[in-house]
Design a protein around this motif. Structure first.
Motif, PDB file in Angstrom:
ATOM      1  N   LEU A 151      38.933  37.827  50.371  1.00  0.00           N
ATOM      2  CA  LEU A 151      38.339  38.262  49.316  1.00  0.00           C
ATOM      3  C   LEU A 151      38.667  39.821  49.154  1.00  0.00           C
ATOM      4  CD1 LEU A 151      34.824  36.712  49.033  1.00  0.00           C
ATOM      5  CD2 LEU A 151      36.878  35.897  47.823  1.00  0.00           C
ATOM      6  N   ARG A 152      39.006  40.436  50.284  1.00  0.00           N
ATOM      7  CA  ARG A 152      39.292  41.606  50.419  1.00  0.00           C
ATOM      8  C   ARG A 152      40.770  41.569  49.850  1.00  0.00           C
ATOM      9  NH1 ARG A 152      37.833  42.461  56.843  1.00  0.00           N
ATOM     10  NH2 ARG A 152      35.900  43.597  56.492  1.00  0.00           N
ATOM     11  N   GLY A 153      41.562  40.913  50.164  1.00  0.00           N
ATOM     12  CA  GLY A 153      43.009  40.646  49.762  1.00  0.00           C
ATOM     13  C   GLY A 153      42.874  40.583  48.166  1.00  0.00           C
ATOM     14  N   LEU A 154      41.902  39.850  47.772  1.00  0.00           N
ATOM     15  CA  LEU A 154      41.956  39.603  45.944  1.00  0.00           C
ATOM     16  C   LEU A 154      41.279  40.769  45.492  1.00  0.00           C
ATOM     17  CD1 LEU A 154      40.297  35.895  45.637  1.00  0.00           C
ATOM     18  CD2 LEU A 154      42.570  36.623  45.321  1.00  0.00           C
ATOM     19  N   LEU A 155      40.776  41.431  46.253  1.00  0.00           N
ATOM     20  CA  LEU A 155      40.114  42.968  45.530  1.00  0.00           C
ATOM     21  C   LEU A 155      41.298  43.737  45.516  1.00  0.00           C
ATOM     22  CD1 LEU A 155      36.595  42.870  47.286  1.00  0.00           C
ATOM     23  CD2 LEU A 155      37.048  43.423  44.661  1.00  0.00           C
ATOM     24  N   VAL A 156      42.193  43.933  46.596  1.00  0.00           N
ATOM     25  CA  VAL A 156      43.276  44.888  46.556  1.00  0.00           C
ATOM     26  C   VAL A 156      44.213  44.594  45.474  1.00  0.00           C
ATOM     27  CG1 VAL A 156      45.260  45.496  47.911  1.00  0.00           C
ATOM     28  CG2 VAL A 156      43.166  45.423  49.050  1.00  0.00           C
ATOM     29  N   ARG A 157      44.279  43.210  45.338  1.00  0.00           N
ATOM     30  CA  ARG A 157      45.273  42.645  44.200  1.00  0.00           C
ATOM     31  C   ARG A 157      44.754  42.950  42.915  1.00  0.00           C
ATOM     32  NH1 ARG A 157      46.394  36.883  44.416  1.00  0.00           N
ATOM     33  NH2 ARG A 157      47.609  37.316  42.447  1.00  0.00           N
ATOM     34  N   LYS A 158      43.521  42.942  42.668  1.00  0.00           N
ATOM     35  CA  LYS A 158      42.794  43.591  41.336  1.00  0.00           C
ATOM     36  C   LYS A 158      42.900  44.735  41.093  1.00  0.00           C
ATOM     37  CE  LYS A 158      40.600  39.501  40.362  1.00  0.00           C
ATOM     38  NZ  LYS A 158      40.936  38.639  39.276  1.00  0.00           N
ATOM     39  N   ALA A 160      45.504  46.511  41.967  1.00  0.00           N
ATOM     40  CA  ALA A 160      46.908  46.767  41.759  1.00  0.00           C
ATOM     41  C   ALA A 160      47.087  46.586  40.176  1.00  0.00           C
ATOM     42  CB  ALA A 160      47.973  45.946  42.584  1.00  0.00           C
ATOM     43  N   GLU A 161      46.424  45.739  39.707  1.00  0.00           N
ATOM     44  CA  GLU A 161      46.484  45.034  38.413  1.00  0.00           C
ATOM     45  C   GLU A 161      45.887  46.177  37.327  1.00  0.00           C
ATOM     46  OE1 GLU A 161      44.910  41.257  37.467  1.00  0.00           O
ATOM     47  OE2 GLU A 161      45.184  41.373  35.120  1.00  0.00           O
ATOM     48  N   ILE A 162      44.830  46.775  37.919  1.00  0.00           N
ATOM     49  CA  ILE A 162      43.858  47.824  37.070  1.00  0.00           C
ATOM     50  C   ILE A 162      44.792  49.125  37.193  1.00  0.00           C
ATOM     51  CG2 ILE A 162      42.107  49.326  37.363  1.00  0.00           C
ATOM     52  CD1 ILE A 162      40.299  46.923  38.326  1.00  0.00           C
ATOM     53  N   VAL A 181      38.103  52.252  43.677  1.00  0.00           N
ATOM     54  CA  VAL A 181      39.346  51.558  44.254  1.00  0.00           C
ATOM     55  C   VAL A 181      38.774  50.987  45.446  1.00  0.00           C
ATOM     56  CG1 VAL A 181      41.514  51.841  45.312  1.00  0.00           C
ATOM     57  CG2 VAL A 181      41.091  52.976  43.432  1.00  0.00           C
ATOM     58  N   PHE A 182      38.906  49.745  45.810  1.00  0.00           N
ATOM     59  CA  PHE A 182      38.372  49.113  47.052  1.00  0.00           C
ATOM     60  C   PHE A 182      39.048  49.614  48.292  1.00  0.00           C
ATOM     61  CE2 PHE A 182      38.483  45.791  50.148  1.00  0.00           C
ATOM     62  CZ  PHE A 182      37.132  45.687  50.399  1.00  0.00           C
ATOM     63  N   ASP A 183      38.142  50.163  49.262  1.00  0.00           N
ATOM     64  CA  ASP A 183      38.762  50.477  50.492  1.00  0.00           C
ATOM     65  C   ASP A 183      38.139  49.680  51.612  1.00  0.00           C
ATOM     66  OD1 ASP A 183      40.277  52.699  52.165  1.00  0.00           O
ATOM     67  OD2 ASP A 183      37.825  52.846  52.863  1.00  0.00           O
ATOM     68  N   GLU A 184      38.812  48.971  52.364  1.00  0.00           N
ATOM     69  CA  GLU A 184      38.322  48.273  53.291  1.00  0.00           C
ATOM     70  C   GLU A 184      37.220  48.772  54.324  1.00  0.00           C
ATOM     71  OE1 GLU A 184      41.077  45.367  55.130  1.00  0.00           O
ATOM     72  OE2 GLU A 184      39.835  45.539  57.021  1.00  0.00           O
ATOM     73  N   GLN A 185      37.719  49.943  54.712  1.00  0.00           N
ATOM     74  CA  GLN A 185      36.852  50.462  55.959  1.00  0.00           C
ATOM     75  C   GLN A 185      35.693  51.098  55.257  1.00  0.00           C
ATOM     76  OE1 GLN A 185      39.134  53.481  58.462  1.00  0.00           O
ATOM     77  NE2 GLN A 185      37.139  53.703  59.544  1.00  0.00           N
ATOM     78  N   THR A 186      35.587  51.764  54.132  1.00  0.00           N
ATOM     79  CA  THR A 186      34.645  52.396  53.353  1.00  0.00           C
ATOM     80  C   THR A 186      33.736  51.187  53.255  1.00  0.00           C
ATOM     81  OG1 THR A 186      35.847  54.025  52.651  1.00  0.00           O
ATOM     82  CG2 THR A 186      33.460  53.992  51.810  1.00  0.00           C
TER      83      THR A 186
ATOM     84  N   THR B 179      46.511  38.775  37.916  1.00  0.00           N
ATOM     85  CA  THR B 179      45.495  38.004  38.661  1.00  0.00           C
ATOM     86  C   THR B 179      44.743  37.065  37.911  1.00  0.00           C
ATOM     87  OG1 THR B 179      43.751  39.445  38.602  1.00  0.00           O
ATOM     88  CG2 THR B 179      45.347  39.846  40.499  1.00  0.00           C
ATOM     89  N   ASP B 180      44.400  35.764  38.473  1.00  0.00           N
ATOM     90  CA  ASP B 180      43.497  34.934  37.772  1.00  0.00           C
ATOM     91  C   ASP B 180      42.101  35.570  37.775  1.00  0.00           C
ATOM     92  OD1 ASP B 180      45.499  33.267  37.411  1.00  0.00           O
ATOM     93  OD2 ASP B 180      45.236  32.098  39.326  1.00  0.00           O
TER      94      ASP B 180
END
Lengths: 312, 312
Positions: A151-158, A160-162, A181-186, B179-180
């Protein structure tokens, strides 16, 4: 019976005011139950002969075949071990003894007379604790951890699209829809700081084994035994027909189909004799001899029909 | 020692060719270890007197104080129980006995003579299995499940933002960034279908207890005991000073600070006598008497300095 029990998720129950998780399988006038308060794990396995003997000892005024006793026992404990609220006539108490054993006492009514049952549970061997709790819980953790990563990976892709929309001059019509912007660590740090203390503080109703985890548990156990079956099929070409059938049943069908509750049970007729109540099991053959795979089981995601029986 | 051990994450090790998880605490010339292959859990707790007696019995040609024996034992087992590859001179074997006990035998060299140690581990009580594995693993699963839910919520919000850009006529400059729309059910089904079989198939090196789960485990245990401490502080105003200090140490400091490895150990001098090797512990007091909180421990996320000692 062990294999069938393994597939079932742990079900949160309240016995005598104590929160426990339970697994139980009632089949062929035998049963096996597992109980845990997450501090100890107890078990009891009973044969038909032992059930007959205990039922007679606890209910001296009743005379019945083991089949009839077993039917009544199932009708009495199925709701209890399914996490349903016991009916007002049933009384349940739990006694923990000095030697770490526990006794679960149930009292209900049968044809106007009290009907008693007692489970005498001993600490389970570590091998059972590992098979029924440690290994599946570790697999659950690994699975969920991988899901978090996916899900983290999907958020990073979202993001990138945004970002691409923004770079092309797009703007939001509603500012409240803007996300950081999604930051994994935070995200992980914030999540841990917020959720971990709550998780360790809250009253653990259901001991934390909720519907989602039950579902996950069952999926893991089914997958695990399905794999074992495939491996064993690869190893030996010829397996005795009956053995293969059982193993296929246990492996291919989820817990819902492995363990079905009879929804259409009818109470037995009861015939009173001079100094004892006789219970006839001929009038209700399905109830007296449940299907091999019939178990006390609850899938929290699916509401069950209200069962009708002598004790309800 | 029990409280200190509880905070440590399980560390994957290979002993005599078998994959195990281990927790160990060596302090004050005593130790406690826990081992599991996820089918059983074993433990051994040893006092200074017992260590002295066993060391002397296994190493008849060596004469030493318990402090010196203990230092050498630590130097020998620390790398092994930290999941490091044992040096070529060390030999480790694991014997599982009929009565479910296991013996871990280690052979190394001390001043040119063989030095032996054996851990005699018995199955742990269920209460330890629950405290060290079942409860923390269930909490891990709950925590991760909630994280999955939180991330799903974020994905839904990202989609709402993306949708708004699209509705306002925004377009992507790079089509591959599209993305989907996130659908919880589809995502979960796809994930389960893809990951669950792999998880149940793969050779479980490290028994699945990887660095991320180790970190999570330690965080849960620290939070749990921190809460216990707060509760106990709330309950009683006056706590004996030494007791309070210990509990605060165990609760407030994470496993890294609770259990430190001495990175700067020096080998002891060895003095040969007529028919036995005498080991002097006066020359290396830090090593002979490790800090109370000094434990064999590895945090996989932090690489450790290579230790230097007699046995490396």
């Amino acid at each position: 019976m062990e294999a069938v029990l393994t597939h079932l998720p742990w079900v949160p129950v309240s016995l005598g005011g104590r929160s426990l998780l339970v697994k139980s399988c009632f089949a062929d006038t035998t049963y096996r139950i597992l109980l845990t308060d997450l501090h100890c794990v107890w078990e009891e396995t009973m044969s038909a002969v032992a059930i007959q003997s205990r039922a007679q000892a606890l209910n001296k005024r009743l005379q019945a075949s083991v089949g009839a006793f077993f039917s009544h026992l199932c009708a009495m404990v199925q709701p209890v071990f399914s996490g349903e609220k016991p009916d007002s006539e049933s009384r349940i108490s739990l006694i923990q003894h000095q030697d770490d054993k526990v006794t679960v006492k149930l009292r209900s009514e049968l044809a106007g007379l009290p009907f008693y049952w007692e489970f005498y549970c001993s600490p389970a061997p570590i091998s059972s604790v590992c098979a029924e709790l440690v290994r599946p819980l570790l697999t659950m953790s690994r699975l969920l951890q991988q899901h978090v990563e996916q899900l983290r990976g999907l958020l990073v892709r979202k993001d990138a699209e945004i970002q691409d929309y923004k770079e092309n001059g797009a703007s939001l019509s509603r500012e409240r829809l803007r996300t950081d912007v999604f930051d994994e660590q935070t995200n992980t740090e914030d999540f841990m700081a917020k959720v971990l203390p709550v998780l360790c503080t809250e009253q653990q109703n259901a001991l934390g084994f909720d519907g989602i985890l039950q579902h996950l548990y069952a999926a893991i156990m089914t997958e695990g035994s399905s794999r074992k079956r495939k491996l064993s099929e690869e190893r030996c070409d010829e397996v005795p027909a009956n053995e293969k059938t059982n193993s296929t049943l246990a492996a291919d069908s989820g817990p819902e189909s492995v363990c079905r509750e009879s929804e259409d049970k009818k109470p037995n007729d009861n015939h009173q004799c001079d100094d004892a109540h006789k219970i006839d099991d001929k009038t209700a053959p399905q109830q007296a001899r449940p299907l091999k795979s019939e178990c006390v089981e609850r899938q929290s995601s699916k509401p069950k029909k209200k069962k009708v029986g002598l004790f309800r």
